[in-house]
Design a protein around this motif. Structure first.
Motif, PDB file in Angstrom:
ATOM      1  N   CYS A 171      53.660 -23.429 -19.115  1.00  0.00           N
ATOM      2  CA  CYS A 171      55.388 -23.677 -19.379  1.00  0.00           C
ATOM      3  C   CYS A 171      55.807 -23.528 -20.768  1.00  0.00           C
ATOM      4  O   CYS A 171      56.821 -23.201 -21.137  1.00  0.00           O
ATOM      5  CB  CYS A 171      55.231 -25.525 -19.213  1.00  0.00           C
ATOM      6  SG  CYS A 171      55.192 -26.033 -17.529  1.00  0.00           S
ATOM      7  N   GLY A 172      54.829 -23.651 -21.749  1.00  0.00           N
ATOM      8  CA  GLY A 172      55.116 -23.201 -23.274  1.00  0.00           C
ATOM      9  C   GLY A 172      55.400 -21.687 -23.247  1.00  0.00           C
ATOM     10  O   GLY A 172      56.389 -21.189 -23.828  1.00  0.00           O
ATOM     11  N   LEU A 173      54.660 -20.832 -22.483  1.00  0.00           N
ATOM     12  CA  LEU A 173      55.061 -19.530 -22.446  1.00  0.00           C
ATOM     13  C   LEU A 173      56.163 -19.226 -21.870  1.00  0.00           C
ATOM     14  O   LEU A 173      57.196 -18.242 -22.339  1.00  0.00           O
ATOM     15  CB  LEU A 173      53.745 -18.538 -21.938  1.00  0.00           C
ATOM     16  CG  LEU A 173      52.552 -18.795 -22.425  1.00  0.00           C
ATOM     17  CD1 LEU A 173      51.381 -17.899 -21.682  1.00  0.00           C
ATOM     18  CD2 LEU A 173      52.495 -17.743 -23.983  1.00  0.00           C
TER      19      LEU A 173
ATOM     20  N   ASP B  78      63.181 -28.032  -7.666  1.00  0.00           N
ATOM     21  CA  ASP B  78      62.578 -28.084  -8.786  1.00  0.00           C
ATOM     22  C   ASP B  78      63.493 -27.874 -10.242  1.00  0.00           C
ATOM     23  O   ASP B  78      62.914 -27.980 -11.224  1.00  0.00           O
ATOM     24  CB  ASP B  78      61.007 -27.453  -8.952  1.00  0.00           C
ATOM     25  CG  ASP B  78      60.462 -28.124  -7.808  1.00  0.00           C
ATOM     26  OD1 ASP B  78      60.380 -29.201  -7.745  1.00  0.00           O
ATOM     27  OD2 ASP B  78      59.455 -27.254  -7.439  1.00  0.00           O
ATOM     28  N   ASN B  79      64.692 -27.556 -10.001  1.00  0.00           N
ATOM     29  CA  ASN B  79      65.303 -26.946 -10.942  1.00  0.00           C
ATOM     30  C   ASN B  79      65.539 -28.036 -12.243  1.00  0.00           C
ATOM     31  O   ASN B  79      65.704 -27.632 -13.388  1.00  0.00           O
ATOM     32  CB  ASN B  79      66.875 -26.317 -10.843  1.00  0.00           C
ATOM     33  CG  ASN B  79      66.701 -25.108 -10.014  1.00  0.00           C
ATOM     34  OD1 ASN B  79      65.753 -24.186 -10.161  1.00  0.00           O
ATOM     35  ND2 ASN B  79      67.757 -24.721  -9.328  1.00  0.00           N
ATOM     36  N   LYS B  80      65.894 -29.169 -11.657  1.00  0.00           N
ATOM     37  CA  LYS B  80      66.000 -30.157 -12.643  1.00  0.00           C
ATOM     38  C   LYS B  80      64.809 -30.864 -13.093  1.00  0.00           C
ATOM     39  O   LYS B  80      65.013 -31.940 -14.090  1.00  0.00           O
ATOM     40  CB  LYS B  80      67.004 -31.318 -12.003  1.00  0.00           C
ATOM     41  CG  LYS B  80      68.482 -30.856 -11.762  1.00  0.00           C
ATOM     42  CD  LYS B  80      69.236 -31.573 -11.303  1.00  0.00           C
ATOM     43  CE  LYS B  80      70.715 -31.273 -10.943  1.00  0.00           C
ATOM     44  NZ  LYS B  80      71.662 -32.134 -10.520  1.00  0.00           N
ATOM     45  N   ARG B  81      63.703 -30.620 -12.750  1.00  0.00           N
ATOM     46  CA  ARG B  81      62.647 -31.125 -13.359  1.00  0.00           C
ATOM     47  C   ARG B  81      61.957 -30.775 -14.848  1.00  0.00           C
ATOM     48  O   ARG B  81      62.111 -29.619 -15.249  1.00  0.00           O
ATOM     49  CB  ARG B  81      61.460 -30.800 -12.431  1.00  0.00           C
ATOM     50  CG  ARG B  81      61.114 -31.494 -11.008  1.00  0.00           C
ATOM     51  CD  ARG B  81      59.905 -31.162 -10.368  1.00  0.00           C
ATOM     52  NE  ARG B  81      59.858 -31.478  -9.022  1.00  0.00           N
ATOM     53  CZ  ARG B  81      59.623 -32.918  -8.720  1.00  0.00           C
ATOM     54  NH1 ARG B  81      59.169 -33.642  -9.523  1.00  0.00           N
ATOM     55  NH2 ARG B  81      59.574 -33.055  -7.495  1.00  0.00           N
TER      56      ARG B  81
ATOM     57  N   ARG C 189      63.756 -29.195 -21.954  1.00  0.00           N
ATOM     58  CA  ARG C 189      63.973 -28.103 -20.849  1.00  0.00           C
ATOM     59  C   ARG C 189      63.489 -28.512 -19.624  1.00  0.00           C
ATOM     60  O   ARG C 189      62.691 -29.175 -19.327  1.00  0.00           O
ATOM     61  CB  ARG C 189      62.877 -27.146 -21.444  1.00  0.00           C
ATOM     62  CG  ARG C 189      63.366 -26.512 -23.012  1.00  0.00           C
ATOM     63  CD  ARG C 189      62.316 -25.322 -23.271  1.00  0.00           C
ATOM     64  NE  ARG C 189      62.599 -24.570 -24.594  1.00  0.00           N
ATOM     65  CZ  ARG C 189      61.934 -25.194 -25.641  1.00  0.00           C
ATOM     66  NH1 ARG C 189      61.169 -26.147 -25.887  1.00  0.00           N
ATOM     67  NH2 ARG C 189      61.989 -24.325 -26.894  1.00  0.00           N
ATOM     68  N   THR C 190      63.911 -27.836 -18.746  1.00  0.00           N
ATOM     69  CA  THR C 190      63.717 -27.949 -17.324  1.00  0.00           C
ATOM     70  C   THR C 190      63.427 -26.778 -16.679  1.00  0.00           C
ATOM     71  O   THR C 190      63.423 -25.756 -17.502  1.00  0.00           O
ATOM     72  CB  THR C 190      65.227 -28.376 -16.638  1.00  0.00           C
ATOM     73  OG1 THR C 190      65.918 -27.532 -16.622  1.00  0.00           O
ATOM     74  CG2 THR C 190      65.465 -29.767 -17.051  1.00  0.00           C
ATOM     75  N   ILE C 191      62.558 -26.783 -15.476  1.00  0.00           N
ATOM     76  CA  ILE C 191      62.419 -25.468 -14.977  1.00  0.00           C
ATOM     77  C   ILE C 191      63.519 -24.667 -14.782  1.00  0.00           C
ATOM     78  O   ILE C 191      63.651 -23.320 -14.958  1.00  0.00           O
ATOM     79  CB  ILE C 191      61.629 -25.884 -13.544  1.00  0.00           C
ATOM     80  CG1 ILE C 191      60.393 -26.404 -13.923  1.00  0.00           C
ATOM     81  CG2 ILE C 191      61.496 -24.565 -12.797  1.00  0.00           C
ATOM     82  CD1 ILE C 191      59.506 -26.814 -12.389  1.00  0.00           C
ATOM     83  N   GLY C 192      64.832 -25.086 -14.191  1.00  0.00           N
ATOM     84  CA  GLY C 192      65.862 -24.269 -14.269  1.00  0.00           C
ATOM     85  C   GLY C 192      66.555 -23.591 -15.398  1.00  0.00           C
ATOM     86  O   GLY C 192      66.611 -22.578 -15.380  1.00  0.00           O
ATOM     87  N   SER C 193      66.638 -24.465 -16.412  1.00  0.00           N
ATOM     88  CA  SER C 193      66.874 -24.161 -17.678  1.00  0.00           C
ATOM     89  C   SER C 193      66.350 -23.021 -18.108  1.00  0.00           C
ATOM     90  O   SER C 193      66.762 -22.094 -18.838  1.00  0.00           O
ATOM     91  CB  SER C 193      67.220 -25.059 -18.616  1.00  0.00           C
ATOM     92  OG  SER C 193      65.859 -25.417 -18.988  1.00  0.00           O
TER      93      SER C 193
ATOM     94  N   VAL D  94      53.520 -26.923  -5.372  1.00  0.00           N
ATOM     95  CA  VAL D  94      53.666 -26.171  -6.329  1.00  0.00           C
ATOM     96  C   VAL D  94      55.099 -26.459  -6.934  1.00  0.00           C
ATOM     97  O   VAL D  94      56.208 -26.108  -6.199  1.00  0.00           O
ATOM     98  CB  VAL D  94      53.422 -24.645  -5.807  1.00  0.00           C
ATOM     99  CG1 VAL D  94      53.584 -23.829  -6.948  1.00  0.00           C
ATOM    100  CG2 VAL D  94      51.967 -24.406  -5.239  1.00  0.00           C
ATOM    101  N   PHE D  95      55.340 -26.724  -8.295  1.00  0.00           N
ATOM    102  CA  PHE D  95      56.531 -26.746  -8.799  1.00  0.00           C
ATOM    103  C   PHE D  95      56.696 -25.435  -9.198  1.00  0.00           C
ATOM    104  O   PHE D  95      55.994 -24.666  -9.859  1.00  0.00           O
ATOM    105  CB  PHE D  95      56.324 -27.636  -9.846  1.00  0.00           C
ATOM    106  CG  PHE D  95      56.325 -28.941  -9.842  1.00  0.00           C
ATOM    107  CD1 PHE D  95      56.731 -29.691  -8.567  1.00  0.00           C
ATOM    108  CD2 PHE D  95      55.538 -29.977 -10.843  1.00  0.00           C
ATOM    109  CE1 PHE D  95      56.642 -31.118  -8.582  1.00  0.00           C
ATOM    110  CE2 PHE D  95      55.283 -31.127 -10.513  1.00  0.00           C
ATOM    111  CZ  PHE D  95      55.614 -31.912  -9.276  1.00  0.00           C
ATOM    112  N   LYS D  96      58.069 -24.979  -8.957  1.00  0.00           N
ATOM    113  CA  LYS D  96      58.422 -23.748  -9.021  1.00  0.00           C
ATOM    114  C   LYS D  96      59.895 -23.282  -9.347  1.00  0.00           C
ATOM    115  O   LYS D  96      60.761 -23.971  -9.049  1.00  0.00           O
ATOM    116  CB  LYS D  96      57.855 -22.615  -7.898  1.00  0.00           C
ATOM    117  CG  LYS D  96      58.713 -22.898  -6.735  1.00  0.00           C
ATOM    118  CD  LYS D  96      58.207 -22.178  -5.746  1.00  0.00           C
ATOM    119  CE  LYS D  96      56.728 -22.396  -5.125  1.00  0.00           C
ATOM    120  NZ  LYS D  96      56.451 -21.360  -4.005  1.00  0.00           N
TER     121      LYS D  96
END
Length: 369
Positions: free
Chosen positions: A63-65, A166-169, A126-130, A153-155
């Motif tokens: 997630c950091g990368l 998962d965009n808003k996660r 930050r979210t997955i989508g952003s 799998v969150f993706k």
């Protein structure tokens, strides 16, 4: 024949506090590449990959990368917050008292709070989508839905068939879920996207995909098919320097909870077996593509006897342990850097495509200004 740009994937194993090995390995490798190319400042390692996949502590690094967080900051996450995430460090290494701490979950509540705070400080809102919208780096992070005992799998929304579930996660929630190791950490209760207020409880993705290489290969294959692109997949796997698995059972095989370390020995056996088995399956999938694709585990040297003793506990956040892991990562990078194998040459070429980190560019601009 025109050379095709490979689809590059980085897969990061789980391993608790040993995630500091991954941050040091990638950070040191990027530094060596930067020096070789006479670049100024650190590289944005995530920008070198089309897809980043990570499980548990590897999910935090992934997630950091993907978000572009400097690796030095990610490494500091372990160094500064490790003792808060896994409190009572003076007790945990002790044979009997350490088992009691884990058996009764002592410190898990305050450790859960400490991890969330540290992740918020590091990843923000930050979210997955952003992250996918901003950086176009696909992300996949496995976890386990405890209510259904279902692999999840969150993706990012990197396939046409995905609905953006998962965009808003938030990346913070994703990290809490994938790293919720049984016995060592609290379970992660998250509010499900959709606005209904429903919650779900997640535990560590390492229970089914501690080595996420197979997920990475499947996602990459589908992405290329979805886009109609004919490109080889170059998939790199990086572990957390797990201790050598296996034990000789000489006479007493009727082992109960105490003999299994209240489950920790079973988890350790599972993690080690997955690393080997999923390596093979991922490599076979790459080979069967027949287009020059490969799956390659970045090499590590045999650790010292002292470091092997440290590796038995995934919650060991003592300074000397983190220093030993970092030192081993630096040594492994310098050992691997000189390797002439094709896959390692490709890894060096991959990192050479990374953009200078924005923080370095801003610093240079301020200096010139």
């Amino acid at each position: 024949m025109e050379e095709r740009t490979p689809f590059r994937v980085l897969c990061l194993d789980g391993g608790g506090m040993r995630g500091v090995y991954q941050t040091a390995y990638l950070g040191t490798f990027a530094e060596r590449i930067s020096e070789k190319l006479n670049l100024q400042g650190p590289l944005d390692v995530g920008s070198a990959f089309d897809l980043v996949v990570g499980t548990s502590t590897g999910g935090i690094v992934a997630c950091g990368l993907a978000a572009g967080v400097p690796l030095t900051q990610m490494q500091g996450l372990y160094a500064k917050a490790g003792k808060k995430i896994f409190p009572l460090q003076w007790v945990r290494p002790l044979p009997i008292l350490g088992k009691l701490v884990r058996a009764f979950g002592i410190g898990t509540v305050c450790g859960d709070r400490a991890l969330r705070k540290t992740l918020i400080d590091t990843l923000g809102n930050r979210t997955i989508g952003s992250v996918y919208d901003d950086r176009k780096i696909a992300l996949a992070v496995p976890t386990l839905d405890l209510a259904r005992h279902a692999a999840v799998v969150f993706k990012s929304q990197h396939l046409k068939r995905l609905n953006g579930r998962d965009n808003k996660r938030s990346l913070v929630d994703v990290c809490m879920a994938t790293s919720a190791a049984p016995i060592l950490r609290s379970m992660a209760r998250l509010q499900e996207p959709g606005g209904s207020g429903a919650t779900a409880t997640y535990v560590d993705g390492g229970l089914w995909a501690n080595n996420p290489g197979l997920i990475g290969m499947m996602e990459a294959t589908e992405i290329l098919k979805d886009r109609g692109e004919d490109r080889p997949i170059h998939l790199f796997m990086l572990g957390t320097l797990p201790s050598q698995g296996g034990e000789e059972i000489h006479w007493w095989r009727h082992r109960a909870a105490w003999g299994w370390g209240f489950g920790l020995k079973a988890i350790s056996a599972s993690l080690n077996a997955q690393a080997v088995g999923y390596d093979y399956l991922t490599s076979k999938m790459a080979e069967m593509r027949g287009d020059g694709s490969f799956a390659y585990r970045l090499p590590a040297q045999c650790p010292s006897n002292e470091l092997r003793d440290y590796l038995t506990n995934m919650d060991d956040a003592r300074k000397k342990v983190l220093n030993a892991l970092t030192r081993q990562a630096i040594s492994d990078v310098d050992f691997a850097f000189a390797s002439g194998v094709t896959e390692m040459k490709e890894f060096r070429s991959t990192l050479a495509t990374a953009r200078p980190h924005p923080s370095a560019a801003n610093k240079e601009q301020n200096t010139n200004g």
